[in-house]
Every structure is written in structure tokens, then in C-alpha cells.
Design a protein around this motif. Structure first.
Motif, PDB file in Angstrom:
ATOM      1  N   TRP A 105     -45.082   5.601  67.299  1.00 50.68           N
ATOM      2  CA  TRP A 105     -44.359   5.444  68.562  1.00 50.68           C
ATOM      3  C   TRP A 105     -43.876   4.008  68.736  1.00 50.68           C
ATOM      4  O   TRP A 105     -42.742   3.759  69.121  1.00 50.68           O
ATOM      5  CB  TRP A 105     -45.292   5.824  69.743  1.00 50.68           C
ATOM      6  N   ARG A 106     -44.776   3.063  68.456  1.00 52.62           N
ATOM      7  CA  ARG A 106     -44.420   1.661  68.664  1.00 52.62           C
ATOM      8  C   ARG A 106     -43.335   1.191  67.688  1.00 52.62           C
ATOM      9  O   ARG A 106     -42.383   0.521  68.070  1.00 52.62           O
ATOM     10  CB  ARG A 106     -45.666   0.769  68.551  1.00 52.62           C
ATOM     11  N   VAL A 107     -43.488   1.582  66.425  1.00 54.59           N
ATOM     12  CA  VAL A 107     -42.520   1.128  65.412  1.00 54.59           C
ATOM     13  C   VAL A 107     -41.143   1.753  65.667  1.00 54.59           C
ATOM     14  O   VAL A 107     -40.111   1.065  65.636  1.00 54.59           O
ATOM     15  CB  VAL A 107     -43.021   1.459  63.991  1.00 54.59           C
ATOM     16  N   PHE A 163     -39.927   2.890  68.435  1.00 52.05           N
ATOM     17  CA  PHE A 163     -39.353   2.340  69.672  1.00 52.05           C
ATOM     18  C   PHE A 163     -38.753   0.961  69.406  1.00 52.05           C
ATOM     19  O   PHE A 163     -37.622   0.664  69.802  1.00 52.05           O
ATOM     20  CB  PHE A 163     -40.444   2.255  70.750  1.00 52.05           C
ATOM     21  N   ASN A 164     -39.490   0.131  68.700  1.00 54.82           N
ATOM     22  CA  ASN A 164     -39.007  -1.210  68.381  1.00 54.82           C
ATOM     23  C   ASN A 164     -37.760  -1.153  67.485  1.00 54.82           C
ATOM     24  O   ASN A 164     -36.797  -1.906  67.682  1.00 54.82           O
ATOM     25  CB  ASN A 164     -40.136  -1.984  67.678  1.00 54.82           C
ATOM     26  N   THR A 210     -34.920  -0.223  69.922  1.00 55.88           N
ATOM     27  CA  THR A 210     -34.627  -0.966  71.153  1.00 55.88           C
ATOM     28  C   THR A 210     -34.705  -2.489  71.017  1.00 55.88           C
ATOM     29  O   THR A 210     -34.378  -3.195  71.965  1.00 55.88           O
ATOM     30  CB  THR A 210     -35.593  -0.544  72.289  1.00 55.88           C
ATOM     31  N   TYR A 211     -35.134  -3.012  69.851  1.00 52.54           N
ATOM     32  CA  TYR A 211     -35.204  -4.480  69.721  1.00 52.54           C
ATOM     33  C   TYR A 211     -33.839  -5.059  70.067  1.00 52.54           C
ATOM     34  O   TYR A 211     -33.725  -5.966  70.892  1.00 52.54           O
ATOM     35  CB  TYR A 211     -35.643  -4.873  68.307  1.00 52.54           C
ATOM     36  N   ARG A 246     -40.859   7.724  76.120  1.00 51.53           N
ATOM     37  CA  ARG A 246     -40.653   6.270  76.046  1.00 51.53           C
ATOM     38  C   ARG A 246     -39.163   5.920  75.945  1.00 51.53           C
ATOM     39  O   ARG A 246     -38.693   4.998  76.594  1.00 51.53           O
ATOM     40  CB  ARG A 246     -41.399   5.689  74.830  1.00 51.53           C
ATOM     41  N   LYS A 293     -36.572   4.105  78.814  1.00 51.88           N
ATOM     42  CA  LYS A 293     -35.774   2.916  78.478  1.00 51.88           C
ATOM     43  C   LYS A 293     -34.277   3.186  78.630  1.00 51.88           C
ATOM     44  O   LYS A 293     -33.450   2.280  78.517  1.00 51.88           O
ATOM     45  CB  LYS A 293     -36.106   2.522  77.019  1.00 51.88           C
ATOM     46  N   PRO A 336     -40.582  -1.583  61.513  1.00 49.37           N
ATOM     47  CA  PRO A 336     -39.302  -1.216  62.147  1.00 49.37           C
ATOM     48  C   PRO A 336     -38.112  -1.732  61.334  1.00 49.37           C
ATOM     49  O   PRO A 336     -38.151  -2.859  60.830  1.00 49.37           O
ATOM     50  CB  PRO A 336     -39.355  -1.888  63.520  1.00 49.37           C
ATOM     51  N   CYS A 392     -35.421  -2.900  62.220  1.00 48.86           N
ATOM     52  CA  CYS A 392     -34.759  -4.089  62.769  1.00 48.86           C
ATOM     53  C   CYS A 392     -35.267  -5.380  62.140  1.00 48.86           C
ATOM     54  O   CYS A 392     -34.707  -6.456  62.374  1.00 48.86           O
ATOM     55  CB  CYS A 392     -34.914  -4.144  64.290  1.00 48.86           C
ATOM     56  N   PHE A 393     -36.322  -5.308  61.308  1.00 49.34           N
ATOM     57  CA  PHE A 393     -36.772  -6.497  60.571  1.00 49.34           C
ATOM     58  C   PHE A 393     -35.817  -6.871  59.434  1.00 49.34           C
ATOM     59  O   PHE A 393     -36.013  -7.903  58.785  1.00 49.34           O
ATOM     60  CB  PHE A 393     -38.170  -6.275  59.990  1.00 49.34           C
TER      61      PHE A 393
END
Lengths: 423, 423
Positions: A246-248, A250-251, A254-255, A283, A287, A371, A373-374
Motif C-alpha cells: 500500500w505504501r509503495v 501510493f508513493n 502520488t510523490y 487511500r 487523495k 516505488p 518514482c525513485f
């Protein structure tokens, strides 16, 4: 009598080729001195830079430039700080030129290895952000290349003012001014000339919208290092740690919506969809991210139906497509078929799955529990990046100093002869 | 109803893309099994191969093919032996695929490194030598790529017979037949199709005369790894060991006149010309090499006058141009200006000169006290080569297994988020 655009560009090209020989053999200390002196010159020229930028902004407002473009164009004090810091950072990076690897003796008695060398002359074609002038010039200089910079016509005064500071740095270090040249004409013919001079230009790096890049790739007679789409995926496997997933995910979305590494499609294994999707959707919806799902997705969450087009689309916006897949094989197939070979990530705790995903996904960056986005030169430790390549040949993914160089073979003998034919 | 050439090529392309996924993840053992089994199949099919080759030779004789071309076309027992040995050698080479380097932790906690991966699908376009079929197929297979081979129409029967043996090897190892496909039509439209399918073909390697390569480079919509001229130089410095210089320069020219690494221009420092040139000329003239010299050269030896054109010419013949230069700087300038950035050598015992020459000469191979004719994949330890690239981007110089691969970034995290934005 005025000089034609073609003559002008030929003159720049010839000067760049000559200067490339000088910068190509410059010492690391000399290149760093030029970068530090250019940083000092920028710092001392804040008023000049702001005044030049104001001319561009005024013209932009007069021409009805959109607010987003005006914002990109603005050289705020913080952006000038950023350019100064950027120059000093590039000065602190290790010099790639001259590094020799894999030197070994062959049965014939010769020693063979590879030495890293500058490419020569690099042409950069970019749009409105004037800070690209510094990024591009500093990376090319540090990697021993001469550069010809062609920025957007809307930033011409800013780019000239920045170039003046770089020239001061070059002069301070005793390097020729032609190491970094800014195309002074806004005539579009200049771009056509720049991409058609293989005798003077070794590679073109276009930075900007897809239209610019496609046009340049199609017309160039010089090799192009390019970036096209970033249709990035995250696949949540049945062996994922759901909290991490979920965290990865989402990031990854949305980053920042507008970056090429933003996740555009989320793939979810059917065995975990029921447990994973409702909380994930909650989530994203909180957002404000619009969700578009396949039929199986829509059995679990509230989402618009996704069409075939959605799998092919880089939204660069608060929109996400979601597909439930049968298994890892189908996820890999989806990514290799619909993706843009940019950056794709698997969320799993299963070693065999991770290994398969990273071997079989045909993308510039393959990630595990990270994520998308890295995908960025700074995050990867390149120090800076001149762009992110979606090509497979030469440089793939974020392109830093190494991507602006090539390797030549060095062969050291002591009179060995081939075929032992003596005379 | 017959299939159009375009439809046929699209079918090959699609099959190659699918097969590339399979060969890309095949184990080293499986790829080696295919190579060894193909070698066994060639050995068992000598009669078939000779019969097929006889059809091509008969057609060639009927079409009035030149003796040199007929010779290239012939599959003699020794050449069949060579193909078998070649396959077994490629099997014994280390597998480049999957190698990971420079894996390190970043401040964010992610690990970033690079993994070597196949390019995907490689198209090879070549002329009359049927043994190229084996060289190309084996290197592509070992590096995890699918191949589409388009040989010369004059070798079509031989190429088909060789392909049949490769197919037997692939089948033995449980690999799909489409890993190596030979274009079965001699229609020239097939080449146009092959170089215009970026969705199915990742890179084209043309092997043949300059005309073929220029045409393909101009028209291709797929990246090309190419070899153009080999205008190679040997520079004899004032610090050369003259005995070494005579032997190396003689070998560089006479090992074989027709190879791209043959020396075409000899540069001699003015300070050593009087001592060096007469004995050098004597050796070349005894061997029947025609000498063409600049004015200063002709003050010391008997040579025809060299014209500006000579400095630009790849003779591939028993002809050598000679120029007396002022110093090392002028030699480097001559090489970078007139050369083809292929292979150039300095003869000197002076460390500083060697260092400068190797750093500043902008060629795929820079050599010290070594004849330029050593520029070759086998001599460099690549095991085999698919060609010698005169491009700077991607692969430069002899191209072996590594040149048929690219590197992708691998990123391993454990739930790290960018910007630490948690949800």
C-alpha cells in the motif's frame, strides 16, 4: 553581409570540435576549477541573471505564455542557488575520463583493456527551463566533452546570461570559450543544422515534450540519446507484504504525478486482490486519484472501466489504471507488452519471484519493493543526470557522466607481431 | 494466396520477439547445450551442407560470379570444421547475461546496481560468406538474443542448410526454433522490412561492403551497429626503437592487406625520418608494396607523390601512404582529421608520448608498439566477434558478447518511499 544560419552553425560546430580536443585532455583539476569558477560567477551575477530573465518573462507575458510555462522560465533566487549548488556538486563527482578496466595479457603477449573517453561534441536541444543550461553544460564539461546548447527561444536572454557566467569559469581555468557554446539565434533552422552535422557533433540529447523528441529522432543524422514515455508499473504479487505494497504503490503514484517515473498502471495478483484493493482504493480516493479498472478490479472496488487505451497511456496526472492479473507471468507479459521499458517494480517477499521479475522485465530500471518514482539520477547516485534514456543501446535509464562517455580499447605491446610473421 | 514480403517479415519479427523472451531467460547450460548440439548437427550433416553449397556455387558460376566471390561462398571441409570449432568456442565463453555490478546502498536506503541483459532481437544483414550465419547465430544465442539472419541471395541454399543444423541444436536444448530464423526469401524488400520494425527488432548489424552499410544506416529506423572505413595509422616517434618500428610497421601493413586493421598510412617523425625511412622502404619494396609519400618523405626514399586523397583512402591493398610529420601533436592531428577512428598505433619508448597518444587519439583502438592488424575480437580475447564498430555510442571496436547486451538498473528496496511521504 550577414552570415546564413547554416554557416553560423557550421562555425559553431567546427569550433566545438576543436575545443573538444582541448577539454578532452584537460586535467580533472582544471575542469573542476572551471566549474567552481562558473559557480562563483553565477553567484556574483545574480542581478544580471535576474534582469536578463525579466526580459524573457516580459516577452513571455506579452506573447501570452501559459502560467505553467512562465513558472518554468522564472529564475528565482532559489533556482539560482540550485544552479550554483549543482555546479559545485558536479565538480565534486569523480572524473570518468581515462579510467582503465580489464587490462589483461593475451596469449600473443599484447595487453588489452578498455579506457573511458569523452564522446566529443554533444548537442543539447531543450525547451523553456533555463537551469538545463547549467545541468547540461556542467555534466558535459566534467565528462570532457564540448557542448552546443540550443535552448528555447523564450529563454534566450536567460540562457545567454548563464552562458556568460560559464564562459567566465572557462576563462578562469584557461579553457577555450568554445567548450560551451549557446546558439545565439532563435531561428528554427539552427536545430535542423545541429542534428545534421555528424562531422562536428557526436550525439544529440533532446530534452522536452514528446513532439520535440520524436521530431528530432526522426530527422537526426547524428545519434540521439532520448527519452520517450514513462508508462511505469507496480505489480503486487500474492507474496507481497500488503502494508509495504500500500505504501509503495501510493508513493509511486502520488510523490509527483508529472514525473516520468510515476506509476501509471497498478497490477494486482488475483490471489491478493480482494484483500489488497479496497484499502488501496480508499487511500487513492482520499487523495483524489481517479481510478480506472479492469472488470475483475471493478468487482472489488469502485472504479471507472479501463479501456485498452488506458494500458497504453502515460497520464502524468492524478489518474491510475488498475488490472487484476492471473499471476507473475501475466504481469511480466503485460509490462513488456504495454509498458514503455522505463521503470517497473514488483512488490513481493518471495525471492524466486523477485529474481524472475528482474530478469524478465525488459525495462531500463527493474525494482523490488521500491516505488517507481525513485527512477532518477540523483537517487541512483549519479550525482546529476542529463536525462533518462528509454533506448537500449549505449545508455539506458538515468544518464550521468558515464553515459556521456564511451570506452576505447587500449592495446599495449612491445613489438609483438600478428601471425609471428617477422621480416 | 501467397503471403506478401511485408507480412512474411512481420511474422518473422513477431516470432523473434516472442522467442527473445524465452532465450533471454534461458540458463547458461541450456544455451551451451544448444550450441554443442548445433555443432554435432553440423558435423553429422557435412554431406547435406556440401550438396546445398554446390547448388549455390553452380548458380554462382552460371551467373558469372567473380572467382573471389565464389571462393568466399565455398563451404570447404576446413570451413565446416571452422564453424564447428566456432560453435564450441562460443559455448565455452562466459555468459554475460545477468551479471550485476556496482550494487551499493544509497542514502535513502535503496540499493542500486546494474544488471547485464540481452538486447532482444538482433537483425544481421550480410553478404556472401555463409559461415557468418554460424558466427552471428552463436553469439546472439549465447548473449540471450533472438536473431533474424538475412544472408546474400547467392548463399541461400547454404544458409538454409546451416540454419537447419542450428534448428536441430535448438530443438535438442528445448528452445524454440524462432530463436534463430533465416529469411527464406531473396526479395530485396525483405531487407527494407527488417530495418523498419523497431517493435520487433532492437538492433541491426550489417556486415559487408561500404555500399551496403551506408544504405542500411541511412534507411534504418532501428539502431545500427556498423563498421565503415578502417584507415589505420602507425606513427613512428623520435623515441621509437627503430628495430621494433620496422617490424611492427611491416606487420601492420603486410599481415593481410584486405583486413580493416591493416595500416594504410605511416607517419614518421621528422627527427627520425632519415634513419628510419630508407630501411623501411627497402623492406616494403622487397615485398612489392607500392609507396606514396609526401614531399619530405620523397627526400629520403623513392616513392610516388601522395595526394590529399591518399590520406583519406583505405587501400585494402599493397599500397601505403607515408607522411613525415613535425612532432607527436601533428601526428595526432593528422590521425584525428584523416583517420576513420578505427585503430591507430604509436611506436615509442617514451612513457609521456604513449600516454598522450592513447588519451588524445579518438579511435576505437589506440595502440602502443603493436601492429594495427591486431584489431580483432579473437586477438582481444572476446572469443569471437560479430563485427568491429566504428561508432562511438554503445559498442566501439571489436563487438563480442558484451556488445550484444545492455545494462539495466536494478533497484532493491524494502518499502523505502521517495520524499518519505507516508500515507
Amino acid at each position: 553581409m550577414t552570415e546564413s544560419v547554416l554557416d553560423y552553425m557550421t562555425r559553431l560546430g567546427r569550433a566545438a570540435r576543436q575545443a573538444s580536443r582541448v577539454i578532452g585532455r584537460a586535467s580533472t583539476a582544471q575542469k573542476n576549477r572551471a566549474l567552481q569558477a562558473a559557480a562563483d560567477a553565477l553567484d556574483a551575477a545574480r542581478a544580471e541573471l535576474t534582469a536578463a530573465n525579466e526580459l524573457d518573462l516580459a516577452a513571455g507575458r506579452g506573447n501570452g505564455l501559459e502560467p505553467a510555462l512562465l513558472d518554468r522560465l522564472a529564475l528565482t533566487p532559489a533556482r539560482i542557488d540550485g544552479m550554483i549548488t549543482g555546479l559545485r556538486q558536479v565538480a565534486s563527482l569523480p572524473d570518468p575520463v581515462g579510467a582503465i578496466r580489464d587490462m589483461s595479457y593475451r596469449p600473443s603477449g599484447i595487453q588489452v583493456g578498455k579506457m573511458r573517453a569523452p564522446l566529443g561534441v554533444i548537442g543539447i536541444i531543450y525547451e523553456s527551463r533555463p537551469n538545463v543550461t547549467i545541468d547540461a553544460a556542467s555534466l558535459c564539461l566534467k565528462s570532457g566533452n564540448a557542448t552546443i546548447l540550443r535552448g528555447g527561444s523564450e529563454a534566450i536572454h536567460s540562457n545567454r546570461a548563464i552562458a556568460t557566467c560559464i564562459q567566465r569559469g572557462l576563462a578562469e581555468a584557461g579553457l577555450p570559450a568554445a567548450v560551451v557554446q549557446v546558439v545565439e539565434t532563435t531561428d528554427r533552422e539552427a536545430v535542423g543544422a545541429l542534428i545534421s552535422m555528424p562531422e562536428f557533433v557526436d550525439v544529440i540529447v533532446p530534452r522536452g515534450g514528446r513532439g520535440l523528441i520524436e521530431r528530432i529522432s526522426r530527422d537526426a543524422r547524428v545519434p540521439v540519446i532520448k527519452h520517450l514515455d514513462g508508462i511505469c508499473h507496480v505489480y503486487v504479487s500474492e507474496h507481497a507484504d500488503l502494508d509495504k505494497a500500500w505504501r509503495v504503490a501510493f508513493n509511486a503514484k502520488t510523490y509527483r504525478y508529472g514525473i516520468c517515473g510515476a506509476m501509471e498502471t497498478l497490477l494486482v495478483d488475483q490471489r491478493v486482490a480482494e484483500r489488497f484493493l479496497p484499502e488501496m482504493a480508499r487511500r487513492f480516493q482520499e487523495k483524489g486519484v481517479e481510478l480506472r479498472g479492469c472488470e475483475r478490479t471493478r468487482a472489488f472496488i469502485d472504479a471507472k472501466p479501463a479501456s485498452e487505451d488506458d494500458w497504453h497511456t502515460e497520464y502524468l496526472d492524478a489518474i491510475l489504471s488498475i488490472r487484476v492479473v492471473d499471476d507473475l507471468d501475466q504481469a511480466i507479459e503485460h509490462i513488456n507488452h504495454y509498458g514503455s521499458h522505463h521503470t517497473d517494480s514488483i512488490i513481493t517477499e518471495h525471492q524466486g519471484q523477485a529474481r524472475q521479475f528482474m530478469a524478465e522485465v525488459d525495462s531500463a530500471s527493474v525494482m523490488l519493493n521500491t516505488p517507481t518514482c525513485f527512477a532518477d539520477g540523483f537517487e541512483y547516485g549519479l550525482g546529476a543526470e542529463i536525462g533518462i534514456s528509454t533506448d537500449k543501446l549505449h545508455a539506458r535509464g538515468p544518464v550521468g557522466l558515464e553515459g556521456l562517455t564511451c570506452e576505447k580499447y587500449v592495446v599495449i605491446g612491445d613489438g609483438q607481431l600478428r601471425g609471428q610473421e617477422s621480416c
